[in-house]
Design an enzyme around this catalytic site. Sequence first.
Site, mmCIF file in Angstrom:
data_model
loop_
_atom_site.group_PDB
_atom_site.id
_atom_site.type_symbol
_atom_site.label_atom_id
_atom_site.label_comp_id
_atom_site.label_asym_id
_atom_site.label_seq_id
_atom_site.Cartn_x
_atom_site.Cartn_y
_atom_site.Cartn_z
ATOM 1 N N GLU A 38 -6.343 -10.687 -1.309
ATOM 2 C CA GLU A 38 -7.111 -10.491 -0.068
ATOM 3 C C GLU A 38 -8.602 -10.365 -0.350
ATOM 4 O OE1 GLU A 38 -5.584 -7.190 2.247
ATOM 5 O OE2 GLU A 38 -3.501 -7.676 1.768
ATOM 6 N N GLU A 44 0.807 -1.234 0.000
ATOM 7 C CA GLU A 44 0.000 0.000 0.000
ATOM 8 C C GLU A 44 0.839 1.283 0.000
ATOM 9 O OE1 GLU A 44 -2.719 -0.463 3.286
ATOM 10 O OE2 GLU A 44 -3.442 -2.387 2.554
HETATM 11 O O1 9MR Z 1 -7.529 -8.071 8.603
HETATM 12 C C1 9MR Z 1 -6.522 -7.293 9.228
HETATM 13 C C2 9MR Z 1 -7.008 -6.789 10.580
HETATM 14 O O2 9MR Z 1 -7.191 -7.872 11.467
HETATM 15 C C3 9MR Z 1 -6.015 -5.789 11.138
HETATM 16 O O3 9MR Z 1 -6.530 -5.223 12.331
HETATM 17 C C4 9MR Z 1 -5.751 -4.689 10.107
HETATM 18 C C5 9MR Z 1 -4.744 -3.669 10.582
HETATM 19 O O4 9MR Z 1 -3.479 -4.202 10.574
HETATM 20 O O5 9MR Z 1 -5.261 -5.277 8.918
HETATM 21 C C6 9MR Z 1 -6.188 -6.127 8.320
HETATM 22 O O6 9MR Z 1 -5.641 -6.642 7.116
HETATM 23 C C7 9MR Z 1 -5.347 -5.678 6.108
HETATM 24 C C8 9MR Z 1 -4.139 -6.161 5.364
HETATM 25 O O7 9MR Z 1 -3.071 -6.404 6.235
HETATM 26 C C9 9MR Z 1 -3.724 -5.166 4.284
HETATM 27 N N1 9MR Z 1 -4.821 -4.875 3.417
HETATM 28 C C10 9MR Z 1 -6.086 -4.503 4.052
HETATM 29 C C11 9MR Z 1 -6.477 -5.558 5.075
HETATM 30 C C12 9MR Z 1 -7.833 -5.238 5.685
HETATM 31 O O8 9MR Z 1 -7.775 -4.031 6.384
#
Ligand code: 9MR
Length: 387
Positions: free
Chosen positions: A292, A178
Site C-alpha cells: 500500500e 493489522e
Molecule cells: O484508503 C482507504 C480509505 O478510503 C478508507 O476510508 C479507509 C478505512 O477503511 O481505509 C483506507 O485504506 C486502508 C487500508 O484498507 C488498510 N491500510 C491502511 C489504508 C489507509 O488508511
Amino acid sequence: MDISAEGKISRRSVLANGAMIAAGLAVAPLAARAQSKASQADTTRAITGRDSLKAHAAHHGLLAGTAVNARALATQPEYARVLAEQYDIVVAENAMKWGPLRPTPDTFFFTDADALMAFAAEHKMKVRGHNLCWHSQLPTWFNSTATKENAQHLLVNHITTVAGRYRGKIEAWDVVNEAVQVSDGRPDGLRNGPWMKLLGPEYIDIAFRTARQADPHALLTYNDYGVENDSDDAGKKRAAVLALMRGMKARKTPLDALGIQSHIHAGGSFGSGIRDFMASARDLGLKIFLTEMDVNSSNLTDNDIAHVDQAVAATYRDYLTTTLAEPAVAAMLTWGFTDRYTWLGGGRRGQQPSHPQRPLPFDANYQPTDAFFAIRDAFDHRQTRQA
Ligand code: 9MR
C-alpha cells in the site's frame, strides 16, 4: 467545488465534496489541479509500453500494482486507461472489505468487487484481495449483531463466501489485516479489537484455515503497517509481527506471505530494521508484498511543489532501494496511483490548507510526477541481496 471571487469555498461545495468523499472519492481541490500544471510533471519522457512501470518491474521479477477506487474506475476513462497501461496487479481500495460487501448480516454486495475482477481479467492483470478480517470498516450492523456465540460462524461464513466466489482468480489474499497493536498492552502485542474480544487470539488461525479451504490457490498473507522505519515503535511492532508469524508457522497455520503496507513519511529513514525483518520473513518461507505504498508529506513545511515532489521522490527511491534488495519481494503496489484519488486527500502539507499532498506517481491530471520516475528507477536498479 465552488470557489467565490474572494477565493472562499462555499458551504454548498463543501457539502458536495463531503458527499463525494463519503462515496469513496477523495477530491483534489481545484487549487491542487491548477498548481499541478505548473509542477514538475515531466511530459517529455516516454512512459507507456516498454517504458511503463509494469514493463520495468517485470525485467526485475516484480509485479507493479495499485489500489483501485471503484467509483473512479466506473466513471473516469482516463483513470482506467492509465491503470491498464501501467500496472499488472490491482487491489480494491475498499470494495472487498466487510463494510462495503456486507449491507446486512444476510446479504452481500459484490457489484464493485466483480467490476474490478472483470477489468483485471480483461487486461490480464493479477488481483490482490483486501481483506477478509480487519478490526476496521466493519458494517454498521456488526456491533449490535456479533456475539461470542455467533462470531466464529460470521467470520467463517464471510471468508468462505467471499474467497470462494473468487477462488482461483486471486493472486494473494490479505486474510488478516493489522492484527498487531503493541500499545494495546497485551503481552503478545496483538490488537484488542472486535475479533479479539469476540473470539480471542484464535480468530487469526481460524481466518487463515478458512481462507485456505475456500481458495487453495491464493497466497495467504498477513498485512500490516508501522513496521517500516527505524523508530523504536516500528522495531517493537516488527518483533510482535514476527512472533505472530512464527507462532502461526509453528501451529501449521497456512501462511504464505507478508504484506508490508509501506505508508511512509517523506524524509523517513529505513535501514537494518526493515532489512532484517524482511530476511526473517523469508527465513519463514514467506513471500513479501509491498502492498500500500505512498509517501505522506504532511511533515514538510516547504510549499514549493517542485521541492515537495523531489522530497517525496527521494523517499520512494530510498525506501525501495532498501526493500527491493530483499529477494523475497514479489510485488510493489501503491495505495492509488493518482493524487486525484488518495486517502491522504484530506491531509495537508505543512500548515497550508491550500496545499494538498502529492503522495503518488501521477498527479491529479494523470501526469507522471518525480515519484513515477523514482519508482521506475528503483525497479531498474533492483539488485537483490544473496538469498
Ligand atoms: O484508503 C482507504 C480509505 O478510503 C478508507 O476510508 C479507509 C478505512 O477503511 O481505509 C483506507 O485504506 C486502508 C487500508 O484498507 C488498510 N491500510 C491502511 C489504508 C489507509 O488508511
